[in-house]
Design an enzyme around this catalytic site. Sequence first.
Site, PDB file in Angstrom:
ATOM      1  N   LYS A 185      -4.943 -10.805  -5.555  1.00 47.92           N
ATOM      2  CA  LYS A 185      -6.033 -11.117  -4.950  1.00 47.92           C
ATOM      3  C   LYS A 185      -7.301 -10.383  -5.172  1.00 47.92           C
ATOM      4  CE  LYS A 185      -6.811  -8.333  -0.441  1.00 47.92           C
ATOM      5  NZ  LYS A 185      -7.701  -8.408  -0.039  1.00 47.92           N
TER       6      LYS A 185
ATOM      7  N   LYS B 248     -11.596  -5.175  -3.402  1.00 48.46           N
ATOM      8  CA  LYS B 248     -12.351  -4.164  -3.131  1.00 48.46           C
ATOM      9  C   LYS B 248     -12.169  -3.022  -4.040  1.00 48.46           C
ATOM     10  CE  LYS B 248     -13.113  -3.970   1.232  1.00 48.46           C
ATOM     11  NZ  LYS B 248     -14.062  -4.357   2.343  1.00 48.46           N
TER      12      LYS B 248
ATOM     13  N   LYS C 264       0.946  -1.264   0.077  1.00 53.16           N
ATOM     14  CA  LYS C 264      -0.278   0.017   0.397  1.00 53.16           C
ATOM     15  C   LYS C 264       0.458   1.364   0.034  1.00 53.16           C
ATOM     16  CE  LYS C 264      -4.708  -2.414   1.207  1.00 53.16           C
ATOM     17  NZ  LYS C 264      -5.363  -2.143   1.274  1.00 53.16           N
TER      18      LYS C 264
HETATM   19  P1  ATP Z   1      -8.896  -5.309  -0.174  1.00 57.97           P
HETATM   20  O1  ATP Z   1     -10.405  -6.108  -0.866  1.00 57.97           O
HETATM   21  O2  ATP Z   1      -9.322  -3.327  -0.344  1.00 57.97           O
HETATM   22  O3  ATP Z   1      -8.433  -5.395   0.138  1.00 57.97           O
HETATM   23  P2  ATP Z   1      -9.634  -6.138   2.354  1.00 57.97           P
HETATM   24  O4  ATP Z   1      -8.626  -7.312   2.189  1.00 57.97           O
HETATM   25  O5  ATP Z   1      -9.228  -4.984   3.271  1.00 57.97           O
HETATM   26  O6  ATP Z   1     -10.236  -5.507   1.014  1.00 57.97           O
HETATM   27  P3  ATP Z   1     -11.391  -6.005   4.170  1.00 57.97           P
HETATM   28  O7  ATP Z   1     -12.646  -6.069   4.022  1.00 57.97           O
HETATM   29  O8  ATP Z   1     -10.780  -6.348   5.394  1.00 57.97           O
HETATM   30  O9  ATP Z   1     -10.673  -6.277   2.786  1.00 57.97           O
HETATM   31  O10 ATP Z   1     -12.106  -8.460   4.588  1.00 57.97           O
HETATM   32  C1  ATP Z   1     -12.470  -8.554   5.023  1.00 57.97           C
HETATM   33  C2  ATP Z   1     -11.620 -10.516   5.456  1.00 57.97           C
HETATM   34  O11 ATP Z   1     -12.025 -10.728   4.233  1.00 57.97           O
HETATM   35  C3  ATP Z   1     -10.591 -10.153   5.434  1.00 57.97           C
HETATM   36  O12 ATP Z   1     -10.583 -11.368   6.261  1.00 57.97           O
HETATM   37  C4  ATP Z   1      -9.802 -10.455   4.036  1.00 57.97           C
HETATM   38  O13 ATP Z   1      -9.204 -11.657   4.431  1.00 57.97           O
HETATM   39  C5  ATP Z   1     -10.838 -11.763   3.747  1.00 57.97           C
HETATM   40  N1  ATP Z   1     -10.127 -10.765   2.336  1.00 57.97           N
HETATM   41  C6  ATP Z   1     -10.764 -10.187   1.734  1.00 57.97           C
HETATM   42  N2  ATP Z   1      -9.655 -10.125   0.337  1.00 57.97           N
HETATM   43  C7  ATP Z   1      -9.561 -11.651  -0.023  1.00 57.97           C
HETATM   44  C8  ATP Z   1     -10.094 -12.481  -1.224  1.00 57.97           C
HETATM   45  N3  ATP Z   1      -9.355 -12.445  -1.998  1.00 57.97           N
HETATM   46  N4  ATP Z   1     -10.222 -13.812  -1.076  1.00 57.97           N
HETATM   47  C9  ATP Z   1     -10.851 -13.966   0.209  1.00 57.97           C
HETATM   48  N5  ATP Z   1     -10.144 -13.626   1.751  1.00 57.97           N
HETATM   49  C10 ATP Z   1     -10.217 -13.023   1.452  1.00 57.97           C
END
Ligand code: ATP
Length: 326
Positions: free
Chosen positions: A194, A197, A112
Amino acid sequence: MKKRIFSGAQPTGNLHIGNYLGALKNWVALQKDYESFFCIVNLHAITVPQNPEVLRRKTLELARIYLASGIDPTHSVIFVQSDVPEHAELAWVLCCIARMGELERMTQFKDKSKGKGENVGTGIFVYPLLMASDILLYKTHLVPVGQDQKQHLELTRDLAERFNRDYGETFVIPEPYIPPVGSKIQSLQNPTKKMSKSDEDANGAIFLLDDADSIRKKIKKAVTDSGMEVKFDESRPAINNLLTIYRLVTNLPPEECEARFAGKGYGYFKTELAEAIIEFLKPFQQRAKSFKDEEIVEILKSGAEKAREIASQTLKEVYDKMGINR
Ligand code: ATP
Ligand code: LTN
């Protein structure tokens, strides 16, 4: 006494099927066997600039998504992080315990901060300490998360051990719970990244509230590998990812998934995958509509009260041990 679980997600962007399969699905499955706390981490969200009105709306929307996923508010505690000020307070204590080098090693921080040089926000840097605070305040045993959070969990454990060693037994050392399948759903547009969002390309993710037509379009546009066979194969990351999604949304054994598409080609597979996702999300989307805003506000209010009872006791214990009266 039941052991505790704690987990959270940020009220930013739109939750996608990766968030569901990697995290929320397991929260729902585990909630009955544990005393469960599910947090909407709005203080993590402000580590990057947010539009105030959007953040307020997204906070409520995320609570709606937790409920629609099947988190049962009569059993589990659902609350907003900023409603429990102890989270920010313990994070400060952890700032005084953690070391620069530890935080600099976090791969999420490295990703980031890329290209930002000295302008990278301090919030991004100390982000894992607020997360450790969330977990440690509840003396959590198990933290169900996706693969990307594993390193933050390791840091949390190190900090808890250090505090216990220096000030006396206080925190429970938490274990991560990372599902064997689905902990890292990849982007539909780039299977080496990955599903995220915060991805600028919305075609990379299937959002939980996407309508049927957008799902069909996104799956149609999803990149595939060379070759034709629809098989689980790590060396063909695009098809492996799509088939993993198919497996998880249909709940079929892997051999059955492969057998269904033997000799059928990508076009047929993609059509079937899109329909399977649509069917899978249908009950979720219907449930999401069934909660009234006022009802959600009440659930969050009572959740915050329950969370605060525990958080304030832990923080008092921490302060006492450090020579600070509360
Ligand atoms: P971003 O998608 O923007 O990187 P983030 O990972 O910070 O967002 P959160 O909403 O904080 O998103 O994550 C919620 C949960 O979803 C966390 O436990 C994270 O590990 C899981 N997670 C996020 N992306 C994935 C993915 N692509 N596959 C599986 N689990 C995921
Ligand atoms: N950093 C996590 C969200 C998060 C979290 C937590 C997860 C904040 N606090 C405590 C588990 C436990 C992420 O997914 N980006």
